[in-house]
Design an enzyme around this catalytic site. Structure first.
Site, PDB file in Angstrom:
ATOM      1  N   ASN A 105       1.524   2.840  -2.807  1.00 55.52           N
ATOM      2  CA  ASN A 105       0.664   3.960  -3.551  1.00 55.52           C
ATOM      3  C   ASN A 105      -0.363   4.294  -2.636  1.00 55.52           C
ATOM      4  O   ASN A 105      -0.795   5.663  -2.944  1.00 55.52           O
ATOM      5  CB  ASN A 105       0.167   3.029  -4.832  1.00 55.52           C
ATOM      6  CG  ASN A 105       1.601   3.237  -5.804  1.00 55.52           C
ATOM      7  OD1 ASN A 105       2.075   4.099  -6.306  1.00 55.52           O
ATOM      8  ND2 ASN A 105       2.407   2.064  -5.886  1.00 55.52           N
ATOM      9  N   GLY A 114       0.863  -1.242  -0.103  1.00 58.37           N
ATOM     10  CA  GLY A 114      -0.003  -0.009  -0.098  1.00 58.37           C
ATOM     11  C   GLY A 114       0.852   1.395  -0.191  1.00 58.37           C
ATOM     12  O   GLY A 114       0.431   2.418   0.481  1.00 58.37           O
ATOM     13  N   ILE A 140      -7.088 -10.351 -11.353  1.00 55.78           N
ATOM     14  CA  ILE A 140      -7.463  -9.969 -12.771  1.00 55.78           C
ATOM     15  C   ILE A 140      -9.131  -9.787 -12.462  1.00 55.78           C
ATOM     16  O   ILE A 140      -9.754 -10.677 -12.136  1.00 55.78           O
ATOM     17  CB  ILE A 140      -7.298 -11.296 -13.789  1.00 55.78           C
ATOM     18  CG1 ILE A 140      -5.591 -11.148 -13.724  1.00 55.78           C
ATOM     19  CG2 ILE A 140      -7.959 -10.912 -14.983  1.00 55.78           C
ATOM     20  CD1 ILE A 140      -5.285 -12.479 -14.368  1.00 55.78           C
ATOM     21  N   LEU A 141      -9.578  -8.890 -13.152  1.00 59.35           N
ATOM     22  CA  LEU A 141     -10.894  -8.264 -12.876  1.00 59.35           C
ATOM     23  C   LEU A 141     -11.725  -8.800 -14.074  1.00 59.35           C
ATOM     24  O   LEU A 141     -11.423  -9.043 -15.049  1.00 59.35           O
ATOM     25  CB  LEU A 141     -11.268  -6.991 -12.913  1.00 59.35           C
ATOM     26  CG  LEU A 141     -10.651  -6.112 -12.031  1.00 59.35           C
ATOM     27  CD1 LEU A 141     -10.526  -4.688 -12.086  1.00 59.35           C
ATOM     28  CD2 LEU A 141     -11.230  -6.461 -10.704  1.00 59.35           C
ATOM     29  N   ASP A 200      -2.897  -5.543 -17.995  1.00 58.30           N
ATOM     30  CA  ASP A 200      -2.135  -4.500 -17.923  1.00 58.30           C
ATOM     31  C   ASP A 200      -2.020  -4.133 -19.564  1.00 58.30           C
ATOM     32  O   ASP A 200      -1.109  -3.954 -20.133  1.00 58.30           O
ATOM     33  CB  ASP A 200      -0.594  -5.189 -17.759  1.00 58.30           C
ATOM     34  CG  ASP A 200      -0.353  -5.193 -16.153  1.00 58.30           C
ATOM     35  OD1 ASP A 200      -1.416  -4.848 -15.288  1.00 58.30           O
ATOM     36  OD2 ASP A 200       0.176  -6.392 -15.835  1.00 58.30           O
ATOM     37  N   ASN A 243      -5.142   1.816 -13.543  1.00 57.09           N
ATOM     38  CA  ASN A 243      -4.054   0.722 -12.759  1.00 57.09           C
ATOM     39  C   ASN A 243      -2.670   1.379 -12.965  1.00 57.09           C
ATOM     40  O   ASN A 243      -2.415   2.265 -13.930  1.00 57.09           O
ATOM     41  CB  ASN A 243      -4.055  -0.411 -13.649  1.00 57.09           C
ATOM     42  CG  ASN A 243      -3.239  -1.397 -12.787  1.00 57.09           C
ATOM     43  OD1 ASN A 243      -3.032  -1.636 -11.802  1.00 57.09           O
ATOM     44  ND2 ASN A 243      -2.545  -2.353 -13.765  1.00 57.09           N
ATOM     45  N   HIS A 286       1.390   0.254 -13.089  1.00 56.90           N
ATOM     46  CA  HIS A 286       2.245  -0.793 -13.428  1.00 56.90           C
ATOM     47  C   HIS A 286       3.640  -0.423 -13.325  1.00 56.90           C
ATOM     48  O   HIS A 286       4.094   0.567 -14.106  1.00 56.90           O
ATOM     49  CB  HIS A 286       1.788  -1.727 -14.716  1.00 56.90           C
ATOM     50  CG  HIS A 286       2.633  -2.695 -14.970  1.00 56.90           C
ATOM     51  ND1 HIS A 286       2.207  -3.983 -14.396  1.00 56.90           N
ATOM     52  CD2 HIS A 286       3.755  -3.148 -15.770  1.00 56.90           C
ATOM     53  CE1 HIS A 286       3.334  -4.809 -14.759  1.00 56.90           C
ATOM     54  NE2 HIS A 286       4.162  -4.359 -15.744  1.00 56.90           N
ATOM     55  N   MET A 345      -3.829  -7.467  -7.013  1.00 60.91           N
ATOM     56  CA  MET A 345      -3.037  -8.465  -7.522  1.00 60.91           C
ATOM     57  C   MET A 345      -4.384  -9.479  -8.201  1.00 60.91           C
ATOM     58  O   MET A 345      -4.060 -10.736  -7.865  1.00 60.91           O
ATOM     59  CB  MET A 345      -2.001  -9.031  -6.929  1.00 60.91           C
ATOM     60  CG  MET A 345      -0.946  -8.189  -6.833  1.00 60.91           C
ATOM     61  SD  MET A 345      -0.284  -7.425  -8.252  1.00 60.91           S
ATOM     62  CE  MET A 345       1.155  -6.658  -7.939  1.00 60.91           C
TER      63      MET A 345
HETATM   64  C1  GAR Z   1       3.331  -1.268  -7.551  1.00 60.16           C
HETATM   65  O1  GAR Z   1       4.558  -1.193  -7.813  1.00 60.16           O
HETATM   66  C2  GAR Z   1       2.342  -1.367  -8.708  1.00 60.16           C
HETATM   67  O2  GAR Z   1       2.873  -0.824  -9.784  1.00 60.16           O
HETATM   68  C3  GAR Z   1       2.312  -2.816  -8.871  1.00 60.16           C
HETATM   69  O3  GAR Z   1       2.295  -3.275  -7.472  1.00 60.16           O
HETATM   70  C4  GAR Z   1       3.033  -2.469  -6.470  1.00 60.16           C
HETATM   71  C5  GAR Z   1       2.143  -2.301  -5.431  1.00 60.16           C
HETATM   72  O4  GAR Z   1       2.922  -1.684  -4.545  1.00 60.16           O
HETATM   73  N1  GAR Z   1       1.283  -3.281  -9.646  1.00 60.16           N
HETATM   74  C6  GAR Z   1       1.513  -4.257 -10.600  1.00 60.16           C
HETATM   75  O5  GAR Z   1       2.544  -4.994 -10.721  1.00 60.16           O
HETATM   76  C7  GAR Z   1       0.148  -4.604 -11.421  1.00 60.16           C
HETATM   77  N2  GAR Z   1       0.385  -5.426 -12.591  1.00 60.16           N
HETATM   78  P1  GAR Z   1       2.155  -0.960  -3.344  1.00 60.16           P
HETATM   79  O6  GAR Z   1       1.287  -1.992  -2.578  1.00 60.16           O
HETATM   80  O7  GAR Z   1       3.185  -0.767  -2.214  1.00 60.16           O
HETATM   81  O8  GAR Z   1       1.527   0.417  -3.622  1.00 60.16           O
END
Ligand code: GAR
Length: 202
Positions: A16, A14, A94-95, A147, A109, A111, A92
């Site tokens: 982000n 979390g 897939i919807l 993605d 999203n 990535h 994580m």
């Molecule tokens: C992030 O780096 C995001 O880009 C990635 O998961 C991480 C979550 O980090 N998402 C993917 O890989 C989607 N395909 P966080 O929980 O610390 O925000």
């Protein structure tokens, strides 16, 4: 004008989500996080949301017989919270096609790679293994493929000699935390126009 509500979906750390919380606090992002949803009861994201006094809901995927049944539950939570935009931040899952159609152009999203390179769960690790010199961050609208939807913002991140997955991810995260609130703000202020695969930010 009322502040638009967003739902944030997370499965893990979390960081982000934290960046979005801080952007809302500092008013760089004019929004209200109406709910944080996780499919993982142990997600650190849940603790971050609670600390910020944001309502949280954990949906256990094992309770549902299909992806769509899970997504219908997710949809009820989103609707009840009043969210107009769904922000996937390390969610994580897939919807289902049903969910993606229902919220067409209303799911974002982030990535950790420059899509369409290195999609999937390990964007940074895959880029490192491939030996690229530049990778990056992509924020995109979600469509029915993983993605894959129209790209809203991208920013390159250099791969340094001696990088490990950890050091590269740390550099990528710093960019993510700056880019995601900005992308959300632009979508909420109606500055995004989509034509086929191409999204334009005015
Ligand atoms: C992030 O780096 C995001 O880009 C990635 O998961 C991480 C979550 O980090 N998402 C993917 O890989 C989607 N395909 P966080 O929980 O610390 O925000």
């Amino acid at each position: 004008m009322p502040v638009p509500a967003i739902a944030v979906c997370c499965s893990g750390q979390g960081t982000n989500l934290q960046a979005i919380i801080e952007a809302v606090r500092s008013r760089r992002l004019r929004a209200r996080i109406s709910v944080v949803v996780s499919d993982n009861p142990r997600a650190v994201a849940i603790l971050r949301a609670r600390a910020a006094r944001i309502p949280t809901v954990v949906i256990d995927p094992r309770r549902f017989s299909s992806k769509e049944a899970f997504d219908r539950s997710l949809s009820r939570i989103v609707e009840a919270s009043g969210a107009k935009l769904i922000v996937l931040a390390g969610f994580m899952r897939i919807l289902s096609g049903w969910f993606v159609r229902r919220y067409a152009r209303r799911i974002l999203n982030i990535h950790p790679a420059l899509l369409p390179s290195f999609p999937g769960c390990h964007g940074a690790r895959d880029a490192l293994r491939h030996g690229v010199k530049v990778t990056g961050v992509t924020v995109h609208l979600v469509d029915s493929k993983v993605d894959h939807g129209p790209v809203l913002l991208q920013e390159p991140v250099p791969v340094m000699e001696g990088d490990t997955e950890e050091t590269l991810l740390a550099r990528i995260h710093r960019v993510e935390h700056r880019l995601y609130p900005r992308a959300i703000q632009r979508v909420l202020s109606g500055r995004v126009k989509v034509a086929g695969r191409r999204a334009f930010i005015r």
